[in-house]
Design a protein around this motif. Structure first.
Motif, PDB file in Angstrom:
ATOM      1  N   GLN A 116      38.877  34.371  32.675  1.00  0.00           N
ATOM      2  CA  GLN A 116      37.634  33.598  32.617  1.00  0.00           C
ATOM      3  C   GLN A 116      36.557  34.206  33.526  1.00  0.00           C
ATOM      4  N   LEU A 117      36.947  34.673  34.705  1.00  0.00           N
ATOM      5  CA  LEU A 117      35.974  35.279  35.620  1.00  0.00           C
ATOM      6  C   LEU A 117      35.459  36.603  35.069  1.00  0.00           C
ATOM      7  N   ASP A 118      36.319  37.362  34.440  1.00  0.00           N
ATOM      8  CA  ASP A 118      35.916  38.621  33.806  1.00  0.00           C
ATOM      9  C   ASP A 118      34.895  38.356  32.710  1.00  0.00           C
ATOM     10  N   GLU A 119      35.175  37.360  31.875  1.00  0.00           N
ATOM     11  CA  GLU A 119      34.248  36.976  30.811  1.00  0.00           C
ATOM     12  C   GLU A 119      32.913  36.505  31.380  1.00  0.00           C
ATOM     13  N   LEU A 120      32.981  35.687  32.424  1.00  0.00           N
ATOM     14  CA  LEU A 120      31.768  35.133  33.025  1.00  0.00           C
ATOM     15  C   LEU A 120      30.878  36.234  33.577  1.00  0.00           C
TER      16      LEU A 120
ATOM     17  N   PHE B  37      31.204  47.768  40.952  1.00  0.00           N
ATOM     18  CA  PHE B  37      30.317  46.622  41.140  1.00  0.00           C
ATOM     19  C   PHE B  37      30.819  45.411  40.347  1.00  0.00           C
ATOM     20  N   HIS B  38      31.285  45.643  39.126  1.00  0.00           N
ATOM     21  CA  HIS B  38      31.871  44.574  38.304  1.00  0.00           C
ATOM     22  C   HIS B  38      33.104  44.003  38.996  1.00  0.00           C
ATOM     23  N   THR B  39      33.922  44.865  39.552  1.00  0.00           N
ATOM     24  CA  THR B  39      35.126  44.426  40.264  1.00  0.00           C
ATOM     25  C   THR B  39      34.765  43.556  41.459  1.00  0.00           C
TER      26      THR B  39
ATOM     27  N   LEU C 161      42.549  45.686  40.037  1.00  0.00           N
ATOM     28  CA  LEU C 161      43.161  46.666  39.135  1.00  0.00           C
ATOM     29  C   LEU C 161      42.838  46.448  37.658  1.00  0.00           C
ATOM     30  N   HIS C 162      42.234  45.311  37.299  1.00  0.00           N
ATOM     31  CA  HIS C 162      42.179  44.946  35.880  1.00  0.00           C
ATOM     32  C   HIS C 162      41.472  45.981  35.010  1.00  0.00           C
ATOM     33  N   ASP C 163      40.447  46.652  35.518  1.00  0.00           N
ATOM     34  CA  ASP C 163      39.706  47.643  34.723  1.00  0.00           C
ATOM     35  C   ASP C 163      39.877  49.070  35.242  1.00  0.00           C
TER      36      ASP C 163
END
Length: 328
Positions: A275-279, A163-165, A193-195
Protein backbone atom coordinates in the motif's frame (compact mmCIF):
# COMPACT_ATOMS: atom_id res chain seq x y z
CA UNK A 1 19.04 34.95 -21.45
CA UNK A 2 18.61 31.33 -20.33
CA UNK A 3 17.09 28.95 -22.84
CA UNK A 4 13.50 28.02 -22.03
CA UNK A 5 13.17 24.35 -21.10
CA UNK A 6 10.82 21.73 -22.51
CA UNK A 7 8.02 21.81 -19.95
CA UNK A 8 8.10 25.60 -19.55
CA UNK A 9 6.38 25.98 -22.93
CA UNK A 10 2.62 26.43 -23.08
CA UNK A 11 0.41 24.61 -25.57
CA UNK A 12 0.76 26.32 -28.95
CA UNK A 13 4.11 27.90 -28.08
CA UNK A 14 7.13 27.49 -30.35
CA UNK A 15 10.17 25.58 -29.07
CA UNK A 16 13.78 26.24 -30.01
CA UNK A 17 16.10 24.42 -27.63
CA UNK A 18 18.61 21.68 -26.84
CA UNK A 19 17.33 18.37 -25.44
CA UNK A 20 18.33 14.78 -24.85
CA UNK A 21 16.86 11.92 -26.87
CA UNK A 22 15.71 9.74 -23.97
CA UNK A 23 13.97 7.09 -26.07
CA UNK A 24 13.93 6.39 -29.81
CA UNK A 25 11.69 3.78 -31.45
CA UNK A 26 11.47 3.09 -35.19
CA UNK A 27 7.85 2.67 -36.30
CA UNK A 28 6.03 2.14 -39.61
CA UNK A 29 3.20 4.51 -40.54
CA UNK A 30 -0.01 3.52 -42.34
CA UNK A 31 1.55 4.69 -45.62
CA UNK A 32 4.36 2.17 -45.17
CA UNK A 33 7.02 4.76 -44.45
CA UNK A 34 9.20 4.63 -41.35
CA UNK A 35 9.09 7.29 -38.65
CA UNK A 36 10.78 7.83 -35.28
CA UNK A 37 8.74 7.85 -32.08
CA UNK A 38 10.89 10.07 -29.85
CA UNK A 39 10.97 11.08 -26.20
CA UNK A 40 12.85 14.32 -25.48
CA UNK A 41 14.15 15.13 -22.01
CA UNK A 42 15.75 17.97 -20.10
CA UNK A 43 15.83 18.88 -16.42
CA UNK A 44 12.22 20.14 -16.58
CA UNK A 45 10.81 16.79 -17.66
CA UNK A 46 10.07 14.92 -20.88
CA UNK A 47 7.78 15.14 -23.90
CA UNK A 48 7.17 12.92 -26.92
CA UNK A 49 7.24 13.74 -30.63
CA UNK A 50 7.18 12.00 -34.00
CA UNK A 51 9.79 12.48 -36.71
CA UNK A 52 7.93 11.55 -39.89
CA UNK A 53 9.36 9.99 -43.07
CA UNK A 54 12.63 9.05 -41.39
CA UNK A 55 15.38 8.05 -43.80
CA UNK A 56 17.98 5.38 -43.09
CA UNK A 57 20.41 8.22 -42.33
CA UNK A 58 17.94 9.75 -39.83
CA UNK A 59 17.52 6.40 -38.08
CA UNK A 60 21.28 6.05 -37.78
CA UNK A 61 21.73 9.68 -36.69
CA UNK A 62 19.08 10.02 -33.99
CA UNK A 63 19.95 7.45 -31.33
CA UNK A 64 18.84 7.39 -27.69
CA UNK A 65 21.35 9.14 -25.46
CA UNK A 66 22.33 11.82 -28.00
CA UNK A 67 21.79 15.55 -27.51
CA UNK A 68 19.86 17.33 -30.26
CA UNK A 69 18.62 20.77 -31.22
CA UNK A 70 14.83 20.76 -31.49
CA UNK A 71 12.59 23.25 -33.25
CA UNK A 72 8.85 22.71 -33.00
CA UNK A 73 5.57 23.56 -31.27
CA UNK A 74 4.00 22.14 -28.12
CA UNK A 75 0.62 20.51 -28.72
CA UNK A 76 -1.84 18.18 -26.99
CA UNK A 77 -2.76 14.83 -28.54
CA UNK A 78 -5.40 12.57 -26.95
CA UNK A 79 -4.91 14.29 -23.61
CA UNK A 80 -1.11 14.07 -23.57
CA UNK A 81 1.49 16.75 -24.38
CA UNK A 82 3.66 16.30 -27.44
CA UNK A 83 5.85 18.39 -29.70
CA UNK A 84 5.20 18.85 -33.40
CA UNK A 85 8.71 18.67 -34.83
CA UNK A 86 9.66 21.26 -37.42
CA UNK A 87 13.40 20.58 -37.48
CA UNK A 88 15.81 18.29 -35.68
CA UNK A 89 19.60 18.00 -35.78
CA UNK A 90 22.44 16.72 -33.63
CA UNK A 91 24.20 19.17 -31.31
CA UNK A 92 27.07 21.11 -32.89
CA UNK A 93 30.57 21.08 -31.45
CA UNK A 94 30.03 24.43 -29.70
CA UNK A 95 26.71 23.33 -28.11
CA UNK A 96 26.06 21.21 -24.98
CA UNK A 97 26.67 17.52 -25.68
CA UNK A 98 26.84 15.92 -22.22
CA UNK A 99 23.65 13.83 -21.71
CA UNK A 100 23.94 14.16 -17.91
CA UNK A 101 23.19 17.90 -18.23
CA UNK A 102 19.70 17.07 -19.49
CA UNK A 103 18.69 14.36 -17.01
CA UNK A 104 16.16 15.08 -14.25
CA UNK A 105 17.72 14.60 -10.79
CA UNK A 106 16.32 13.59 -7.41
CA UNK A 107 15.65 16.55 -5.09
CA UNK A 108 18.34 15.22 -2.70
CA UNK A 109 22.04 14.55 -3.20
CA UNK A 110 23.14 10.93 -3.25
CA UNK A 111 25.23 11.45 -0.10
CA UNK A 112 22.21 12.86 1.75
CA UNK A 113 20.04 9.92 0.72
CA UNK A 114 22.72 7.45 1.77
CA UNK A 115 23.05 9.08 5.21
CA UNK A 116 19.30 8.93 5.80
CA UNK A 117 19.07 5.32 4.63
CA UNK A 118 21.93 4.27 6.91
CA UNK A 119 20.10 5.70 9.91
CA UNK A 120 17.11 3.47 9.16
CA UNK A 121 19.34 0.41 8.79
CA UNK A 122 20.24 0.82 12.49
CA UNK A 123 16.52 0.39 13.27
CA UNK A 124 16.50 -3.08 11.67
CA UNK A 125 17.30 -4.88 14.91
CA UNK A 126 16.78 -8.40 13.54
CA UNK A 127 20.34 -9.44 12.66
CA UNK A 128 19.36 -11.66 9.72
CA UNK A 129 17.45 -8.87 8.00
CA UNK A 130 20.04 -6.26 8.98
CA UNK A 131 22.97 -8.20 7.55
CA UNK A 132 21.17 -9.06 4.31
CA UNK A 133 20.18 -5.42 3.80
CA UNK A 134 23.68 -4.13 4.52
CA UNK A 135 25.25 -6.79 2.27
CA UNK A 136 23.05 -5.99 -0.73
CA UNK A 137 23.16 -2.21 -0.37
CA UNK A 138 26.97 -2.37 -0.18
CA UNK A 139 27.06 -4.67 -3.23
CA UNK A 140 24.92 -2.33 -5.38
CA UNK A 141 25.72 0.98 -3.66
CA UNK A 142 26.69 3.12 -6.67
CA UNK A 143 23.76 2.02 -8.81
CA UNK A 144 21.24 2.15 -5.98
CA UNK A 145 21.84 5.87 -5.33
CA UNK A 146 21.95 6.92 -9.01
CA UNK A 147 19.44 4.72 -10.87
CA UNK A 148 15.83 5.73 -11.56
CA UNK A 149 12.94 3.75 -10.09
CA UNK A 150 11.34 3.27 -13.52
CA UNK A 151 11.76 3.92 -17.23
CA UNK A 152 8.53 5.93 -17.24
CA UNK A 153 5.86 6.80 -14.68
CA UNK A 154 7.03 7.36 -11.11
CA UNK A 155 10.51 8.48 -9.98
CA UNK A 156 11.90 8.07 -13.51
CA UNK A 157 14.90 10.31 -12.81
CA UNK A 158 18.49 10.02 -11.66
CA UNK A 159 18.49 8.96 -8.00
CA UNK A 160 14.78 8.10 -8.22
CA UNK A 161 15.27 4.57 -6.89
CA UNK A 162 16.84 5.71 -3.62
CA UNK A 163 14.48 8.69 -3.29
CA UNK A 164 11.42 6.44 -3.78
CA UNK A 165 12.81 4.05 -1.17
CA UNK A 166 13.33 6.87 1.34
CA UNK A 167 9.82 8.18 0.69
CA UNK A 168 8.37 4.78 1.56
CA UNK A 169 10.55 4.57 4.69
CA UNK A 170 9.27 7.96 5.87
CA UNK A 171 5.69 6.80 5.33
CA UNK A 172 6.52 3.54 7.10
CA UNK A 173 7.76 5.41 10.17
CA UNK A 174 4.42 7.24 10.39
CA UNK A 175 2.42 4.03 10.01
CA UNK A 176 4.48 2.22 12.65
CA UNK A 177 3.92 5.09 15.04
CA UNK A 178 0.17 4.83 14.46
CA UNK A 179 0.10 1.01 14.57
CA UNK A 180 2.80 -0.22 16.99
CA UNK A 181 1.89 -3.90 16.48
CA UNK A 182 3.55 -3.78 13.05
CA UNK A 183 6.94 -5.49 12.91
CA UNK A 184 8.93 -2.34 12.11
CA UNK A 185 12.31 -3.99 11.33
CA UNK A 186 10.64 -6.32 8.80
CA UNK A 187 8.76 -3.44 7.17
CA UNK A 188 11.91 -1.32 6.92
CA UNK A 189 14.01 -4.18 5.54
CA UNK A 190 11.36 -4.98 2.93
CA UNK A 191 11.02 -1.32 1.97
CA UNK A 192 14.77 -0.93 1.42
CA UNK A 193 15.06 -4.05 -0.74
CA UNK A 194 11.70 -4.08 -2.54
CA UNK A 195 12.94 -2.36 -5.74
CA UNK A 196 16.66 -3.13 -5.48
CA UNK A 197 16.36 -5.46 -8.47
CA UNK A 198 15.94 -2.40 -10.68
CA UNK A 199 19.71 -1.85 -10.60
CA UNK A 200 19.83 -4.96 -12.82
CA UNK A 201 16.45 -4.59 -14.53
CA UNK A 202 17.26 -1.10 -15.87
CA UNK A 203 20.25 0.20 -17.83
CA UNK A 204 20.90 3.39 -15.83
CA UNK A 205 19.75 7.01 -15.46
CA UNK A 206 20.55 8.20 -19.02
CA UNK A 207 18.16 7.01 -21.78
CA UNK A 208 16.88 4.29 -19.47
CA UNK A 209 16.08 0.96 -21.11
CA UNK A 210 15.16 -2.48 -19.83
CA UNK A 211 18.07 -4.92 -19.87
CA UNK A 212 17.79 -8.49 -21.16
CA UNK A 213 17.52 -9.72 -17.55
CA UNK A 214 14.99 -7.00 -16.83
CA UNK A 215 12.77 -8.09 -19.70
CA UNK A 216 13.10 -11.82 -19.05
CA UNK A 217 13.11 -11.90 -15.23
CA UNK A 218 11.80 -8.61 -13.82
CA UNK A 219 13.03 -6.81 -10.72
CA UNK A 220 10.97 -8.84 -8.26
CA UNK A 221 12.53 -12.16 -9.30
CA UNK A 222 15.94 -10.53 -9.56
CA UNK A 223 16.01 -9.19 -6.00
CA UNK A 224 14.64 -12.46 -4.62
CA UNK A 225 17.59 -14.18 -6.25
CA UNK A 226 19.90 -11.55 -4.77
CA UNK A 227 18.57 -12.32 -1.29
CA UNK A 228 19.22 -16.04 -1.78
CA UNK A 229 22.73 -15.26 -3.04
CA UNK A 230 23.35 -13.02 0.00
CA UNK A 231 22.22 -15.83 2.30
CA UNK A 232 24.70 -18.19 0.69
CA UNK A 233 27.50 -15.64 1.18
CA UNK A 234 26.47 -14.93 4.79
CA UNK A 235 25.91 -18.61 5.65
CA UNK A 236 22.21 -18.15 6.41
CA UNK A 237 19.76 -21.01 5.94
CA UNK A 238 17.38 -19.90 3.15
CA UNK A 239 14.65 -21.98 4.84
CA UNK A 240 14.97 -20.01 8.07
CA UNK A 241 11.67 -18.25 8.82
CA UNK A 242 13.34 -14.82 8.96
CA UNK A 243 14.65 -15.29 5.42
CA UNK A 244 11.29 -16.59 4.17
CA UNK A 245 9.46 -13.60 5.68
CA UNK A 246 11.83 -11.14 4.02
CA UNK A 247 11.54 -12.90 0.65
CA UNK A 248 7.74 -12.78 0.95
CA UNK A 249 7.91 -9.00 1.50
CA UNK A 250 9.67 -8.65 -1.86
CA UNK A 251 7.68 -11.23 -3.82
CA UNK A 252 4.30 -9.80 -2.71
CA UNK A 253 4.94 -6.06 -2.93
CA UNK A 254 3.06 -5.54 -6.23
CA UNK A 255 -0.04 -6.83 -4.49
CA UNK A 256 -1.62 -8.77 -7.34
CA UNK A 257 -0.32 -11.55 -9.55
CA UNK A 258 -1.46 -9.73 -12.68
CA UNK A 259 0.79 -6.84 -11.61
CA UNK A 260 3.87 -9.04 -11.43
CA UNK A 261 3.87 -10.52 -7.92
CA UNK A 262 4.02 -14.34 -7.86
CA UNK A 263 2.13 -14.30 -4.55
CA UNK A 264 -0.32 -11.92 -2.87
CA UNK A 265 0.57 -10.38 0.52
CA UNK A 266 -0.02 -12.83 3.37
CA UNK A 267 1.71 -10.82 6.10
CA UNK A 268 0.49 -7.59 7.67
CA UNK A 269 3.83 -5.96 6.89
CA UNK A 270 3.73 -7.16 3.27
CA UNK A 271 0.29 -5.61 2.74
CA UNK A 272 1.46 -2.35 4.34
CA UNK A 273 4.54 -2.25 2.09
CA UNK A 274 2.37 -2.81 -0.98
CA UNK A 275 0.00 0.00 0.00
CA UNK A 276 2.84 2.43 0.79
CA UNK A 277 4.55 1.61 -2.51
CA UNK A 278 1.31 2.31 -4.37
CA UNK A 279 0.72 5.52 -2.43
CA UNK A 280 4.16 6.98 -3.05
CA UNK A 281 4.22 6.03 -6.74
CA UNK A 282 0.71 7.42 -7.33
CA UNK A 283 1.40 10.72 -5.58
CA UNK A 284 4.60 11.19 -7.58
CA UNK A 285 2.83 10.54 -10.90
CA UNK A 286 -0.07 12.85 -10.07
CA UNK A 287 2.24 15.58 -8.77
CA UNK A 288 4.35 15.53 -11.93
CA UNK A 289 1.26 15.75 -14.11
CA UNK A 290 -0.35 18.58 -12.15
CA UNK A 291 2.87 20.61 -11.98
CA UNK A 292 2.94 20.65 -15.79
CA UNK A 293 -0.73 21.63 -16.10
CA UNK A 294 -2.13 25.13 -16.49
CA UNK A 295 -4.35 26.12 -13.51
CA UNK A 296 -8.00 25.61 -14.35
CA UNK A 297 -7.30 22.72 -16.75
CA UNK A 298 -6.92 18.94 -16.69
CA UNK A 299 -3.47 17.47 -17.22
CA UNK A 300 -2.32 14.59 -19.38
CA UNK A 301 -3.95 11.19 -19.07
CA UNK A 302 -1.91 8.81 -16.90
CA UNK A 303 -1.86 5.26 -18.23
CA UNK A 304 -0.69 3.90 -14.86
CA UNK A 305 -3.64 5.64 -13.15
CA UNK A 306 -6.31 3.94 -15.29
CA UNK A 307 -6.03 6.62 -17.96
CA UNK A 308 -7.36 9.33 -15.67
CA UNK A 309 -6.33 12.98 -15.98
CA UNK A 310 -6.15 15.25 -12.95
CA UNK A 311 -7.41 18.80 -12.51
CA UNK A 312 -5.20 21.66 -11.34
CA UNK A 313 -7.43 24.07 -9.40
CA UNK A 314 -7.30 27.83 -9.74
CA UNK A 315 -7.27 27.98 -5.93
CA UNK A 316 -4.32 29.54 -4.06
CA UNK A 317 -1.19 27.42 -3.69
CA UNK A 318 -0.87 25.14 -0.65
CA UNK A 319 -0.09 27.14 2.47
CA UNK A 320 -1.48 30.46 1.23
CA UNK A 321 -4.35 32.23 2.97
CA UNK A 322 -7.78 31.62 1.45
CA UNK A 323 -10.28 34.38 0.68
CA UNK A 324 -12.58 32.86 3.36
CA UNK A 325 -9.88 33.31 5.97
CA UNK A 326 -9.44 36.91 4.83
CA UNK A 327 -13.08 37.59 5.59
CA UNK A 328 -12.84 36.43 9.20
Amino acid sequence: MAEKQLMAHAVGEQMNLMALLKNVNVRVAKNGKQYLDLTFEDQSGEITGKFWDASAADIERFKAGRVVHLTGKREMYQGSPQVKINALRLANADEPQDPSEFVVHAPMKASEMEDELNQVVFEITNQVWNRIVRFLIAKHRDAFFTYPAAKHNHHAFEGGLAFHTLSILRLAHSVVKQYPTINAPLLYAGAILHDLGKVIELSGPVSTQYTVEGNLLGHISIVDGEIVSACNELKFDVHNENVVLLRHMILAHHGLMEYGSPVRPRLLEAEVLHQLDELDASIRMMTNAVENTTPGEFGERLFAMDGRSFYRPNAPETGSTSSQDDQK
